[in-house]
Design an enzyme around this catalytic site. Structure first.
Site, PDB file in Angstrom:
ATOM      1  N   HIS A 344       2.007   5.085   5.836  1.00 57.43           N
ATOM      2  CA  HIS A 344       1.389   6.285   5.284  1.00 57.43           C
ATOM      3  C   HIS A 344       0.409   5.845   4.205  1.00 57.43           C
ATOM      4  CE1 HIS A 344       1.150  10.065   2.964  1.00 57.43           C
ATOM      5  NE2 HIS A 344       1.661  10.683   4.000  1.00 57.43           N
ATOM      6  N   ASP A 421       9.829   2.419   2.157  1.00 62.86           N
ATOM      7  CA  ASP A 421       9.481   3.837   2.125  1.00 62.86           C
ATOM      8  C   ASP A 421      10.407   4.562   3.095  1.00 62.86           C
ATOM      9  OD1 ASP A 421       8.431   6.367   2.348  1.00 62.86           O
ATOM     10  OD2 ASP A 421       6.424   5.734   2.965  1.00 62.86           O
ATOM     11  N   GLN A 424      10.694   9.265   5.699  1.00 63.73           N
ATOM     12  CA  GLN A 424      10.959   9.824   7.026  1.00 63.73           C
ATOM     13  C   GLN A 424      12.313   9.398   7.583  1.00 63.73           C
ATOM     14  OE1 GLN A 424       9.076  12.019   8.584  1.00 63.73           O
ATOM     15  NE2 GLN A 424       7.429  11.988   7.067  1.00 63.73           N
ATOM     16  N   LYS A 447      11.677  16.280   2.331  1.00 61.98           N
ATOM     17  CA  LYS A 447      11.826  15.760   3.696  1.00 61.98           C
ATOM     18  C   LYS A 447      13.279  15.795   4.150  1.00 61.98           C
ATOM     19  CE  LYS A 447       7.521  13.906   3.751  1.00 61.98           C
ATOM     20  NZ  LYS A 447       6.413  14.303   4.623  1.00 61.98           N
ATOM     21  N   CYS A 585      -2.168  11.498   7.418  1.00 56.66           N
ATOM     22  CA  CYS A 585      -2.271  10.533   6.316  1.00 56.66           C
ATOM     23  C   CYS A 585      -1.821   9.143   6.769  1.00 56.66           C
ATOM     24  CB  CYS A 585      -1.456  10.988   5.101  1.00 56.66           C
ATOM     25  SG  CYS A 585      -2.084  12.488   4.339  1.00 56.66           S
TER      26      CYS A 585
END
Length: 628
Positions: A344, A421, A424, A447, A585
């Site tokens: 991202h 990260d 997700q 999220k 993104c």
């Protein structure tokens, strides 16, 4: 569509008319299984109403009743199950409202062995638009099995009633309205995928049955009560362009259960105060609630200590925090930072800014044609100059699940630190940062079914203790004079000013909800949804799936030949289906596959195969229009 009419066996006087008993049975099954059928029927069947003579109340929380509106805007109905929810069906959210001092009362947990989270009363009928005193005859006992198939309930928990049919002309008008000639009905849930439909209202064109998804309907085998879960999310009853909302934009943000909404309301009604620095009762309540949320996050991530959990606004701010603390202290000229093509923008831009300031170099791990990181190429990038590896655990654009454990181990063997990260990942997979041995792990609350404006940085305590603060102000100081400032230890050192207290508490409530469902159960069900959607999309001429890694979370990015992605998104929106259309993104990874944008349906545990069928029908229609 050709309508095949079963003829009566009651004599010549009725020749050519439907057999009433058979049609009663067929219609009862029809209205149990077909989304939106009751609403359509109400438009032209005399005296018919979706919920009988009076609205049926549904339960979203103890003491919280809501009535079914005349427009059919019922609370959280499953697209292919019962049309409204009776008061005998509780949601899985029993109560998450603190009774004192910010502590939560945990709702009842699921039974062992995957039993449903809620069990309807034995007198419950799946056909809620039929009143008990409507005068229609009770259907034969075999309908109990049909009801169980359509609603996911046990046959002995239902009391099915027949519909009580109008004349043949009205029935054909109804079926023609619901299934016009150019529209194909999906096969009944649980039916043999290779079998032709048994009833005339299920008979579509041959090409649908040749290309329809063959995956089993996961709604019938969900490890939780999907109808109860959907009732916990009030926004799922929303209507868009006159159609019931289908939320397939979960990779952008997830919807919020009633327990999170109520927890936020409770905080502002009973606990609102700044934290840590007051002697009064509300400050104590707010502090308890805020620090209680930190404890929930630490447990959720498998952290060794609550002191390793820092609250920020989201994953973007979390990465910027690491770049401006660890990066500025430990990364210098000619040092190297490794990212992957999957990232991202939020996990690219802060490192570019740092590299430009420090004179560092960014290296990029390539991916293969399926969208998976090529580990052999990653090994070649690691060297003595590598200071940090920053990679996603799940790609937001493709859904690829990356081999983060191997990535971390290889980085550590080269003496580098690793940031993962997890924005997700945390809503789909069980994460244990100690087992992964991650140095930093970040995610956003919105999220994972929590509020917006709240996120988390996990950092190993020994590492956090070495890092300077990145913002100055209240809460992060131990002592201030005009000559010097002494800072608090982590995590307070990194939480300057008044934090997002209420939304941190709301994130704690969201974690409670997810843990009650069980991340393993969520992953199992969402994988089934992804398989179902993938099979359906692959069967449509002109569809190209972007990202086909073997290990994927529930993201199904695609493009449709002959259409701009925004055209597909607009057509879906007209049918009440929300998807993301654009570059997400994540422009570098899309350009790796030769596209600038995709249509990205992304699924969560409150979605159903019936909703996916609605999406597939729109995409198939667009594909057919282009071919013609």
């Amino acid at each position: 569509m050709t309508i095949l009419t079963p003829t009566s066996n009651t004599g010549a006087a009725n020749a050519g008319l439907p057999d009433e008993a058979l049609l009663n049975r067929m219609a009862s099954e029809f209205f149990a299984l077909v989304p939106g059928a009751a609403q359509a029927a109400a438009q032209f069947l005399p005296g018919f109403s979706e919920a009988g003579s009076a609205p049926v109340a549904s339960v979203s929380a103890p003491g919280r009743l809501s009535s079914v509106s005349e427009s059919g805007n019922h609370s959280g109905s499953n697209a292919g199950a019962a049309l409204t929810q009776p008061s005998t069906q509780p949601s899985i959210y029993a109560s998450a409202i603190p009774q004192n001092g910010g502590s939560s009362v945990a709702p009842s947990r699921p039974q062992a062995g995957g039993a449903p989270l809620s069990t309807p009363a034995a007198s419950t009928t799946p056909y809620y638009f039929i009143g008990a005193d409507n005068g229609y005859p009770v259907a034969d006992g075999n309908l109990d099995g049909l009801a169980a198939q359509g609603t996911g309930r046990q046959a002995d928990q239902t009391l099915a009633r027949s519909f009580g049919l109008p004349g043949q002309d009205q029935l054909q008008q109804l079926l023609g309205e619901l299934y016009p000639a150019n529209t194909q009905a999906a096969p009944a849930a649980g039916a043999d995928a290779d079998a032709r439909p048994a009833y005339y209202f299920q008979q579509g064109e041959q090409d649908y049955w040749d290309t329809a998804p063959r995956a089993a309907n996961p709604a019938l085998a969900a490890p939780f009560d999907i109808n109860a879960v959907r009732r916990d999310f009030p926004i799922l009853a929303e209507r868009v362009n006159g159609k019931q909302l289908v939320w397939f934009d979960n990779a952008a943000t997830t919807q919020k259960p009633q327990s999170v909404i109520d927890r936020l309301s409770y905080f502002y009604e009973h606990e609102n105060s700044n934290i840590h620095r007051a002697a009064h009762e509300l400050a104590a309540r707010a502090t308890d609630a805020y620090e209680g949320a930190r404890s929930k996050v630490a447990k959720f991530l498998g952290a060794a200590s609550v002191d390793e959990i820092i609250f920020v606004r989201g994953a973007t701010e979390a990465i910027n925090l690491v770049a401006n603390t660890f990066g500025k202290k430990f990364i210098g000229a000619v040092d190297e930072i490794i990212v992957s093509q999957l990232e991202h923008h939020a996990n690219i831009v802060p490192w570019q800014q740092l590299a430009a300031e420090k004179g560092a170099v960014i290296r990029v791990i390539p991916v293969d044609d399926s969208g998976q990181i090529i580990l052999d190429e990653y090994r070649k990038l690691l060297n003595s100059k590598t200071r940090l590896v920053a990679v996603t655990q799940v790609s937001n654009a493709l859904g690829t699940i990356t081999p983060v454990q191997e990535i971390i181990a290889l980085a550590h063997s080269a003496g580098a630190r690793v940031l993962i990260d997890g924005a997700q990942a945390v809503s789909h997979l069980r994460v244990n940062v100690q087992a992964l041995d991650a140095d930093f792990y970040v995610f956003s609350g919105h999220k994972v079914f929590g509020p917006t404006g709240i996120g988390v940085v996990y950092g190993k305590k020994a590492l956090l203790d070495q890092l300077p603060p990145w913002q100055g102000g209240g809460n992060m100081i131990a002592d201030v004079t005009f000559e010097r400032t002494q800072y608090q230890p982590a995590p307070a050192r990194f939480e300057a000013g008044t934090g997002n207290i209420a939304d941190a508490v709301g994130l704690g409530a969201a974690i409670d909800y997810v843990e009650r469902l069980g991340l393993e159960n969520i992953a199992l069900y969402e994988h089934a949804l992804l398989e179902y959607a993938t099979h359906g999309l692959k069967s449509i001429p002109g569809v190209r799936l972007i990202g086909t890694a073997h290990e994927k979370a529930s993201v199904a990015s695609f493009v449709l030949e002959g259409y701009q992605t925004e055209e597909v998104g607009k057509a879906l929106n007209e049918e009440g289906i929300a998807v993301r259309s654009g570059h997400h993104c994540a422009q570098p990874i899309l350009r790796r596959f030769g596209v600038e944008a995709t249509v990205r349906p992304s699924f969560a545990f409150y979605n159903t195969c019936e909703e996916i069928d609605r999406l597939l029908a729109v995409v198939r229609r667009l594909a057919n229009q282009k071919r013609n």
